[in-house]
Design a protein around this motif. Structure first.
Motif, mmCIF file in Angstrom:
data_model
loop_
_atom_site.group_PDB
_atom_site.id
_atom_site.type_symbol
_atom_site.label_atom_id
_atom_site.label_comp_id
_atom_site.label_asym_id
_atom_site.label_seq_id
_atom_site.Cartn_x
_atom_site.Cartn_y
_atom_site.Cartn_z
ATOM 1 N N LYS A 124 0.825 -1.208 0.000
ATOM 2 C CA LYS A 124 0.000 0.000 0.000
ATOM 3 C C LYS A 124 0.859 1.258 0.000
ATOM 4 C CE LYS A 124 -4.213 -1.847 2.088
ATOM 5 N NZ LYS A 124 -5.161 -1.766 3.232
ATOM 6 N N GLN A 125 1.945 1.200 0.740
ATOM 7 C CA GLN A 125 2.856 2.347 0.816
ATOM 8 C C GLN A 125 3.484 2.643 -0.550
ATOM 9 O OE1 GLN A 125 6.848 1.726 2.367
ATOM 10 N NE2 GLN A 125 6.477 3.337 3.863
ATOM 11 N N VAL A 126 3.935 1.590 -1.222
ATOM 12 C CA VAL A 126 4.571 1.747 -2.533
ATOM 13 C C VAL A 126 3.569 2.272 -3.555
ATOM 14 C CG1 VAL A 126 5.610 0.491 -4.466
ATOM 15 C CG2 VAL A 126 6.364 0.020 -2.126
ATOM 16 N N VAL A 127 2.397 1.662 -3.599
ATOM 17 C CA VAL A 127 1.363 2.094 -4.551
ATOM 18 C C VAL A 127 0.961 3.544 -4.286
ATOM 19 C CG1 VAL A 127 -1.021 1.725 -5.305
ATOM 20 C CG2 VAL A 127 0.495 -0.230 -4.966
ATOM 21 N N GLY A 128 0.860 3.910 -3.018
ATOM 22 C CA GLY A 128 0.522 5.291 -2.660
ATOM 23 C C GLY A 128 1.592 6.275 -3.109
ATOM 24 N N ALA A 129 2.851 5.901 -2.920
ATOM 25 C CA ALA A 129 3.963 6.761 -3.321
ATOM 26 C C ALA A 129 3.983 6.955 -4.835
ATOM 27 C CB ALA A 129 5.283 6.158 -2.845
ATOM 28 N N LEU A 130 3.813 5.864 -5.573
ATOM 29 C CA LEU A 130 3.816 5.945 -7.035
ATOM 30 C C LEU A 130 2.633 6.757 -7.551
ATOM 31 C CD1 LEU A 130 4.921 2.311 -7.940
ATOM 32 C CD2 LEU A 130 6.270 4.401 -8.152
ATOM 33 N N SER A 131 1.517 6.661 -6.872
ATOM 34 C CA SER A 131 0.344 7.448 -7.248
ATOM 35 C C SER A 131 0.630 8.948 -7.087
ATOM 36 C CB SER A 131 -0.858 7.046 -6.392
ATOM 37 O OG SER A 131 -1.988 7.815 -6.712
ATOM 38 N N CYS A 132 1.326 9.298 -6.023
ATOM 39 C CA CYS A 132 1.712 10.703 -5.805
ATOM 40 C C CYS A 132 2.650 11.178 -6.910
ATOM 41 C CB CYS A 132 2.396 10.861 -4.447
ATOM 42 S SG CYS A 132 1.292 10.687 -3.029
ATOM 43 N N LEU A 133 3.559 10.309 -7.327
ATOM 44 C CA LEU A 133 4.487 10.659 -8.398
ATOM 45 C C LEU A 133 3.739 10.838 -9.719
ATOM 46 C CD1 LEU A 133 7.351 11.208 -9.269
ATOM 47 C CD2 LEU A 133 7.736 8.735 -9.461
ATOM 48 N N CYS A 213 9.634 10.442 -15.266
ATOM 49 C CA CYS A 213 9.040 9.270 -15.923
ATOM 50 C C CYS A 213 10.005 8.084 -15.887
ATOM 51 C CB CYS A 213 8.676 9.598 -17.373
ATOM 52 S SG CYS A 213 7.276 10.717 -17.549
ATOM 53 N N VAL A 214 11.285 8.351 -16.118
ATOM 54 C CA VAL A 214 12.292 7.286 -16.063
ATOM 55 C C VAL A 214 12.439 6.789 -14.626
ATOM 56 C CG1 VAL A 214 14.744 6.761 -16.381
ATOM 57 C CG2 VAL A 214 13.520 8.095 -18.103
ATOM 58 N N SER A 215 12.409 7.689 -13.658
ATOM 59 C CA SER A 215 12.485 7.288 -12.245
ATOM 60 C C SER A 215 11.296 6.422 -11.859
ATOM 61 C CB SER A 215 12.532 8.529 -11.349
ATOM 62 O OG SER A 215 13.728 9.242 -11.546
ATOM 63 N N TYR A 216 10.123 6.787 -12.351
ATOM 64 C CA TYR A 216 8.913 5.994 -12.116
ATOM 65 C C TYR A 216 9.122 4.568 -12.616
ATOM 66 C CZ TYR A 216 3.924 4.727 -12.400
ATOM 67 O OH TYR A 216 2.705 4.101 -12.264
ATOM 68 N N HIS A 217 9.655 4.469 -13.828
ATOM 69 C CA HIS A 217 9.937 3.157 -14.425
ATOM 70 C C HIS A 217 10.925 2.370 -13.568
ATOM 71 C CE1 HIS A 217 10.781 0.113 -17.446
ATOM 72 N NE2 HIS A 217 12.067 0.411 -17.359
ATOM 73 N N GLU A 218 11.989 3.023 -13.132
ATOM 74 C CA GLU A 218 13.016 2.347 -12.322
ATOM 75 C C GLU A 218 12.467 1.902 -10.975
ATOM 76 O OE1 GLU A 218 16.076 5.292 -12.291
ATOM 77 O OE2 GLU A 218 16.916 4.646 -14.228
ATOM 78 N N LEU A 219 11.576 2.695 -10.400
ATOM 79 C CA LEU A 219 10.970 2.319 -9.110
ATOM 80 C C LEU A 219 10.074 1.085 -9.274
ATOM 81 C CD1 LEU A 219 10.081 5.863 -7.761
ATOM 82 C CD2 LEU A 219 11.699 4.276 -6.718
ATOM 83 N N THR A 220 9.371 0.995 -10.406
ATOM 84 C CA THR A 220 8.478 -0.155 -10.609
ATOM 85 C C THR A 220 9.248 -1.435 -10.939
ATOM 86 O OG1 THR A 220 8.150 0.332 -12.976
ATOM 87 C CG2 THR A 220 6.584 1.317 -11.422
ATOM 88 N N GLU A 221 10.479 -1.290 -11.433
ATOM 89 C CA GLU A 221 11.269 -2.479 -11.784
ATOM 90 C C GLU A 221 11.516 -3.390 -10.586
ATOM 91 O OE1 GLU A 221 14.799 -1.005 -13.743
ATOM 92 O OE2 GLU A 221 14.072 -1.814 -15.641
ATOM 93 N N GLU A 222 11.579 -2.815 -9.407
ATOM 94 C CA GLU A 222 11.809 -3.596 -8.189
ATOM 95 C C GLU A 222 10.688 -4.607 -7.961
ATOM 96 O OE1 GLU A 222 12.393 -2.861 -3.354
ATOM 97 O OE2 GLU A 222 12.208 -1.145 -4.710
ATOM 98 N N PHE A 223 9.513 -4.318 -8.506
ATOM 99 C CA PHE A 223 8.343 -5.167 -8.264
ATOM 100 C C PHE A 223 7.832 -5.818 -9.547
ATOM 101 C CE2 PHE A 223 8.472 -1.656 -5.235
ATOM 102 C CZ PHE A 223 8.651 -2.370 -4.052
ATOM 103 N N SER A 224 8.757 -6.113 -10.458
ATOM 104 C CA SER A 224 8.407 -6.820 -11.680
ATOM 105 C C SER A 224 8.715 -8.307 -11.524
ATOM 106 C CB SER A 224 9.188 -6.255 -12.864
ATOM 107 O OG SER A 224 10.577 -6.449 -12.661
ATOM 108 N N LEU A 225 8.214 -9.111 -12.445
ATOM 109 C CA LEU A 225 8.500 -10.551 -12.399
ATOM 110 C C LEU A 225 9.880 -10.839 -12.938
ATOM 111 C CD1 LEU A 225 5.108 -12.078 -13.572
ATOM 112 C CD2 LEU A 225 6.035 -11.932 -11.262
#
Length: 225
Positions: A124-133, A213-225
């Motif tokens: 929830k914390q991660v999703v909330g942070a990304l939503s703010c971004l 936008c690139v930072s957003y992508h890099e942050l989501t990479e941590e939670f990819s398959l």
């Protein structure tokens, strides 16, 4: 003959054992993924980049023309980014009006996978942070358009000041619990502070938007398959 037969048996046993371990490993990893919590992330971003291989000259020309000039490394190649967009259609519309050869690259991820117990606890914390971004990028994108359509320096700086305060808050709020995100926010706040000291140019805001936008992508990479 007996020695040869023994060698064949040993080889067969070793082969079967290896195959079993591989299959068993795949089974365990599949179960691990099946137990992952999946959270939808709605946003991908589309970067319009130059096809030129002359990075330095291309960067200079793009900045002179009001583009971001943000250097992006992806799939083993360097690109110079012109601008970023929330939809592919918007990126391609701008692309169609350019004389130079360009490519639209997609960054971001539609889904996040929280696999371990520690990751699930932070979901929830991660999703909330990304939503703010996402919200901050949207405000910045709209402000670039507004500035190019006649907005005053004073009004643009007011919007940027609000964004800076938001990034300051997020950087403090997530400082210890989500350090990677907090660092992005701290950098964004410093960048906004720097460009507000003089005349605010759309190209500088484009650079910031591409970087976020690139930072957003890099942050989501941590939670990819």
């Amino acid at each position: 003959m007996q020695a040869e037969s023994l060698k064949k048996r040993i080889f067969t046993v070793a082969y079967v054992a290896t195959a079993f371990l591989i299959v068993f490993g795949i089974y365990l990893y599949t179960r691990y993924l099946n137990n992952a919590t999946v959270e939808a992330v709605s946003q991908n971003y589309y970067l319009l980049v130059s096809d030129s291989t002359h990075v330095e000259a291309s960067t200079h020309q793009i900045v002179l023309n009001g583009g971001a000039g943000y250097l992006l490394e992806m799939d083993g190649r360097e690109y110079v980014t012109i601008s970023a967009y929330p939809t592919r259609a918007e990126a391609e519309k701008v692309q169609s009006g350019l004389a130079e050869k360009t490519t639209v690259l997609s960054v971001g991820r539609k889904q996040l996978y929280f696999k371990s117990a520690k990751e699930k606890k932070r979901a929830k914390q991660v999703v909330g942070a990304l939503s703010c971004l996402e919200d901050a990028i949207e405000v910045l994108h709209q402000e670039i358009s507004r500035l190019e359509n006649g907005a005053t320096q004073e009004s643009s700086k007011k919007i940027l000041q609000i964004l800076k305060k938001q990034f300051d808050y997020l950087g403090t709020e997530y400082g210890e619990e989500y350090e990677k995100f907090a660092k992005v926010c701290q950098w964004a706040s410093e960048f906004i502070g720097a460009i507000m000291e003089d005349v605010v140019y759309a190209r500088d805001m484009r650079y910031l938007e591409c970087a976020l936008c690139v930072s957003y992508h890099e942050l989501t990479e941590e939670f990819s398959l």
